[in-house]
Motif scaffolding. Structure first.
Motif, PDB file in Angstrom:
ATOM      1  N   ALA A 353      -2.849  -0.378  -7.437  1.00 58.21           N
ATOM      2  CA  ALA A 353      -2.016  -0.866  -6.334  1.00 58.21           C
ATOM      3  C   ALA A 353      -1.438  -2.220  -6.712  1.00 58.21           C
ATOM      4  N   CYS A 354      -0.126  -2.379  -6.537  1.00 56.03           N
ATOM      5  CA  CYS A 354       0.544  -3.654  -6.784  1.00 56.03           C
ATOM      6  C   CYS A 354       1.149  -4.108  -5.458  1.00 56.03           C
ATOM      7  N   VAL A 355       0.699  -5.248  -4.951  1.00 53.89           N
ATOM      8  CA  VAL A 355       1.145  -5.705  -3.638  1.00 53.89           C
ATOM      9  C   VAL A 355       1.611  -7.158  -3.724  1.00 53.89           C
ATOM     10  N   ASP A 356       2.358  -7.556  -2.707  1.00 57.30           N
ATOM     11  CA  ASP A 356       2.855  -8.938  -2.612  1.00 57.30           C
ATOM     12  C   ASP A 356       1.699  -9.839  -2.212  1.00 57.30           C
ATOM     13  N   LEU A 357       1.326 -10.762  -3.088  1.00 54.11           N
ATOM     14  CA  LEU A 357       0.158 -11.610  -2.864  1.00 54.11           C
ATOM     15  C   LEU A 357       0.287 -12.435  -1.586  1.00 54.11           C
ATOM     16  N   GLU A 358       1.507 -12.867  -1.241  1.00 58.69           N
ATOM     17  CA  GLU A 358       1.701 -13.713  -0.064  1.00 58.69           C
ATOM     18  C   GLU A 358       1.539 -12.938   1.248  1.00 58.69           C
ATOM     19  N   LYS A 359       1.574 -11.611   1.188  1.00 59.88           N
ATOM     20  CA  LYS A 359       1.501 -10.808   2.403  1.00 59.88           C
ATOM     21  C   LYS A 359       0.069 -10.434   2.806  1.00 59.88           C
ATOM     22  N   VAL A 360      -0.898 -10.690   1.926  1.00 53.74           N
ATOM     23  CA  VAL A 360      -2.287 -10.319   2.240  1.00 53.74           C
ATOM     24  C   VAL A 360      -3.096 -11.556   2.598  1.00 53.74           C
ATOM     25  N   GLN A 361      -4.136 -11.338   3.386  1.00 51.03           N
ATOM     26  CA  GLN A 361      -5.049 -12.412   3.788  1.00 51.03           C
ATOM     27  C   GLN A 361      -6.442 -12.137   3.216  1.00 51.03           C
ATOM     28  N   PHE A 362      -7.016 -13.146   2.603  1.00 51.16           N
ATOM     29  CA  PHE A 362      -8.364 -13.003   2.052  1.00 51.16           C
ATOM     30  C   PHE A 362      -9.405 -13.470   3.072  1.00 51.16           C
ATOM     31  N   PRO A 363     -10.604 -12.908   2.982  1.00 44.19           N
ATOM     32  CA  PRO A 363     -10.994 -11.863   2.034  1.00 44.19           C
ATOM     33  C   PRO A 363     -10.438 -10.508   2.421  1.00 44.19           C
ATOM     34  N   LEU A 364      -9.983  -9.761   1.424  1.00 40.98           N
ATOM     35  CA  LEU A 364      -9.650  -8.361   1.656  1.00 40.98           C
ATOM     36  C   LEU A 364     -10.960  -7.606   1.842  1.00 40.98           C
ATOM     37  N   LEU A 365     -10.913  -6.509   2.543  1.00 42.14           N
ATOM     38  CA  LEU A 365     -12.134  -5.730   2.708  1.00 42.14           C
ATOM     39  C   LEU A 365     -11.887  -4.265   2.389  1.00 42.14           C
ATOM     40  N   MET A 366     -12.945  -3.616   1.930  1.00 43.90           N
ATOM     41  CA  MET A 366     -12.907  -2.185   1.656  1.00 43.90           C
ATOM     42  C   MET A 366     -13.912  -1.496   2.561  1.00 43.90           C
ATOM     43  N   ARG A 367     -13.477  -0.405   3.173  1.00 44.52           N
ATOM     44  CA  ARG A 367     -14.343   0.364   4.063  1.00 44.52           C
ATOM     45  C   ARG A 367     -13.925   1.816   4.038  1.00 44.52           C
ATOM     46  N   PRO A 377       3.075   4.475   5.506  1.00 47.54           N
ATOM     47  CA  PRO A 377       3.135   4.944   4.120  1.00 47.54           C
ATOM     48  C   PRO A 377       4.307   4.346   3.351  1.00 47.54           C
ATOM     49  N   LEU A 378       4.090   4.072   2.088  1.00 49.96           N
ATOM     50  CA  LEU A 378       5.129   3.495   1.244  1.00 49.96           C
ATOM     51  C   LEU A 378       6.400   4.335   1.310  1.00 49.96           C
ATOM     52  N   GLY A 379       7.540   3.654   1.575  1.00 53.82           N
ATOM     53  CA  GLY A 379       8.820   4.330   1.662  1.00 53.82           C
ATOM     54  C   GLY A 379       9.192   4.776   3.054  1.00 53.82           C
ATOM     55  N   MET A 380       8.295   4.557   4.042  1.00 54.65           N
ATOM     56  CA  MET A 380       8.563   4.968   5.423  1.00 54.65           C
ATOM     57  C   MET A 380       8.630   3.747   6.330  1.00 54.65           C
ATOM     58  N   THR A 381       9.369   3.884   7.442  1.00 50.80           N
ATOM     59  CA  THR A 381       9.459   2.788   8.412  1.00 50.80           C
ATOM     60  C   THR A 381       8.510   2.994   9.584  1.00 50.80           C
ATOM     61  N   GLN A 418      -4.636   6.733  -3.330  1.00 52.29           N
ATOM     62  CA  GLN A 418      -3.789   7.709  -2.649  1.00 52.29           C
ATOM     63  C   GLN A 418      -2.373   7.164  -2.370  1.00 52.29           C
ATOM     64  N   ARG A 419      -2.266   6.157  -1.470  1.00 46.84           N
ATOM     65  CA  ARG A 419      -0.939   5.718  -1.017  1.00 46.84           C
ATOM     66  C   ARG A 419      -0.985   4.267  -0.560  1.00 46.84           C
ATOM     67  N   LEU A 420       0.019   3.498  -0.950  1.00 47.56           N
ATOM     68  CA  LEU A 420       0.150   2.097  -0.553  1.00 47.56           C
ATOM     69  C   LEU A 420       0.820   2.011   0.814  1.00 47.56           C
ATOM     70  N   ASP A 421       0.531   0.946   1.558  1.00 48.87           N
ATOM     71  CA  ASP A 421       1.209   0.680   2.821  1.00 48.87           C
ATOM     72  C   ASP A 421       2.522  -0.049   2.542  1.00 48.87           C
ATOM     73  N   ASN A 422       3.594   0.398   3.189  1.00 48.99           N
ATOM     74  CA  ASN A 422       4.932  -0.133   2.939  1.00 48.99           C
ATOM     75  C   ASN A 422       5.051  -1.623   3.253  1.00 48.99           C
ATOM     76  N   ARG A 423       4.223  -2.130   4.184  1.00 44.09           N
ATOM     77  CA  ARG A 423       4.311  -3.529   4.611  1.00 44.09           C
ATOM     78  C   ARG A 423       3.896  -4.512   3.521  1.00 44.09           C
ATOM     79  N   PHE A 424       3.168  -4.015   2.505  1.00 46.58           N
ATOM     80  CA  PHE A 424       2.620  -4.927   1.495  1.00 46.58           C
ATOM     81  C   PHE A 424       3.235  -4.710   0.112  1.00 46.58           C
ATOM     82  N   LYS A 425       4.308  -3.921   0.059  1.00 41.40           N
ATOM     83  CA  LYS A 425       4.893  -3.577  -1.236  1.00 41.40           C
ATOM     84  C   LYS A 425       5.546  -4.793  -1.900  1.00 41.40           C
TER      85      LYS A 425
END
Length: 439
Positions: A353-367, A377-381, A418-425
């Motif tokens: 996954a390649c995302v815009d660093l300025e658009k994410v807030q740390f800590p990121l979490l996995m669940r 979904p990436l490519g959708m509005t 699987q799929r990236l979120d369009n908001r963080f591309k």
């Protein structure tokens, strides 16, 4: 070989008179020789056979062969069939590891239900040598070089005195029938590569290789006993335990004579491998809050202590990526890079996954995903439920249950793998790229 088997079992007290023994019988030459030795002995025994459904008709043929053999002798027998591939996928582990977990779990259940005192496997000298080299290649301490133990709890391996040549000779002399596993001749798995390609070269170099190797392992076992005594006092000074957690004092650890070795000895007992221990050791000088995971435990670094706790149910686990993290080892191996967007090309691979660093807030979490989760979904509005995304992809249940989400706050960044979120591309205005790769 029979006399040596009896002498070895009794002198080392591997098997005692009156014990009820469960034999692990696959149908291969090693286990059929083991069965023949027990048939000639006075030991009371039953057999257990696992069908892992990995070789189609061959696996079923093995089971039918073992059933026929035990029926001829009226031996108590226990059979189980597993969907090993599905289990491995569900657990996110290798086929080999899945088969091992299923096998020993089955043996343990049967031994408790039918009151067997020992579980006996047909591991022999060559298995010990192969295990040594596998451990050496994977990075290990002195304990990992002492080889397979003849006795570990209820598990007994009474054939470690015998080489593969000894077993083949005994089978021929006694006209023992057995099934040949075709995968043993395939140079696919690491163990088979060692068996067919590497170890024969050592025997060419020195015909006494196996004999000398076993003597060296005995020396290592003695050295490990001395090492355990020496390191034990340092561990006692560093580690405290209570019902809820274990605590390692960082100041005491850092003042010990062998801090990294002490840490390795402690954490290996909680399932942490050498690579994770290295990462924990490097974190001792960093800020508090970093977390590390083994399959069974979580370690949290505080200012002056490392806290180790047993993990709860996998469904409730949450893993964090801190801003300065470069790698994680749970829930799987993850590498993290921060890259300049200038000249950067998007990597179109499912595990990255390649995302815009300025658009994410740390800590990121996995669940794990939950009903009601949604993302863009990436490519959708518009937004889409994660459950509907799974339906569209026709994902089977076990894959859904093993899917993880990478989140920034309450927002999903990536359905991992699987799929990236369009908001963080990454966009033309992106200055820095956060690259996250699943190993």
């Amino acid at each position: 070989m029979f006399d040596q088997f009896i002498i070895n079992s009794k002198e080392k007290q591997l098997i005692k008179s009156g014990q009820k023994i469960l034999l692990a019988i696959s149908g291969g030459i090693d286990s059929m020789v083991l069965l023949h030795l027990f048939e000639r002995s006075e030991f009371e025994y039953g057999i257990a056979h696992c069908n892992f459904r990995l070789r189609g008709d061959e696996s079923d043929g093995d089971e039918a062969f073992v059933r026929e053999q035990v029926e001829q002798h009226g031996t108590a027998a226990h059979f189980e069939t597993f969907d090993t591939i599905e289990y491995a996928s569900l657990k996110g582990i290798s086929i080999e590891m899945a088969a091992r977990e299923l096998r020993y779990g089955f043996f343990e259940r049967i031994s408790k239900e039918y009151e067997y005192d020992c579980i006996v496997t047909a591991h022999h000298q060559d298995d010990l040598i192969e295990t040594f080299f596998l451990n050496l290649s994977r990075k290990t301490g002195i304990k990992g070089l002492t080889g397979i133990k003849e006795k570990k709890g209820k598990l007994i391996r009474p054939l470690l005195f015998a080489s593969r040549e000894d077993i083949e000779r005994y089978a021929a002399e006694n006209s023992i029938s057995y099934r040949e596993d075709s995968s043993n001749n395939e140079v696919v798995f690491q163990r088979n590569f060692l068996r067919h390609k590497i170890l024969p070269l050592f025997s060419e170099l020195n015909p006494a290789f196996k004999k000398n190797f076993m003597a060296s392992v005995d020396n290592l076992k003695v050295a490990y006993d001395v090492y355990k005594d020496a390191i034990g006092d340092e561990i006692k000074a560093v580690l405290t335990n209570d019902k809820e957690q274990s605590v390692i004092s960082i100041p005491v650890l850092q003042n010990s004579q062998h801090p990294k070795t002490v840490l390795l000895e402690i954490l290996s007992g909680y399932g942490f491998n050498a690579s994770i221990v290295d990462a924990v050791y490097q974190s001792l000088e960093t800020h508090s809050g970093k977390q590390f995971f083994s399959k069974t435990h979580r370690l949290v670094k505080d200012r002056d202590a490392l806290f180790i706790q047993e993990l709860t149910d996998d469904e409730d686990r949450v893993y964090y990526i801190e801003e300065d993290d470069m790698e994680l080892f749970a829930p799987f191996d993850i590498s993290i890079e921060r890259l300049d967007a200038k000249g950067f090309s998007i990597i179109k691979e499912a595990n990255t996954a390649c995302v815009d660093l300025e658009k994410v807030q740390f800590p990121l979490l996995m669940r794990k995903w939950k009903q009601g989760d949604y993302f863009q979904p990436l490519g959708m509005t518009g937004f889409k439920k994660v459950s509907d995304f799974f339906i569209d992809r026709k994902m089977p249940l076990h894959e859904k249950e093993n899917t993880w989400l990478l989140c920034s706050g309450k927002n999903i960044v990536w359905i991992m793998g699987q799929r990236l979120d369009n908001r963080f591309k990454v966009t033309p205005s992106t200055k820095q790229v956060l690259k996250i790769e699943i190993g």
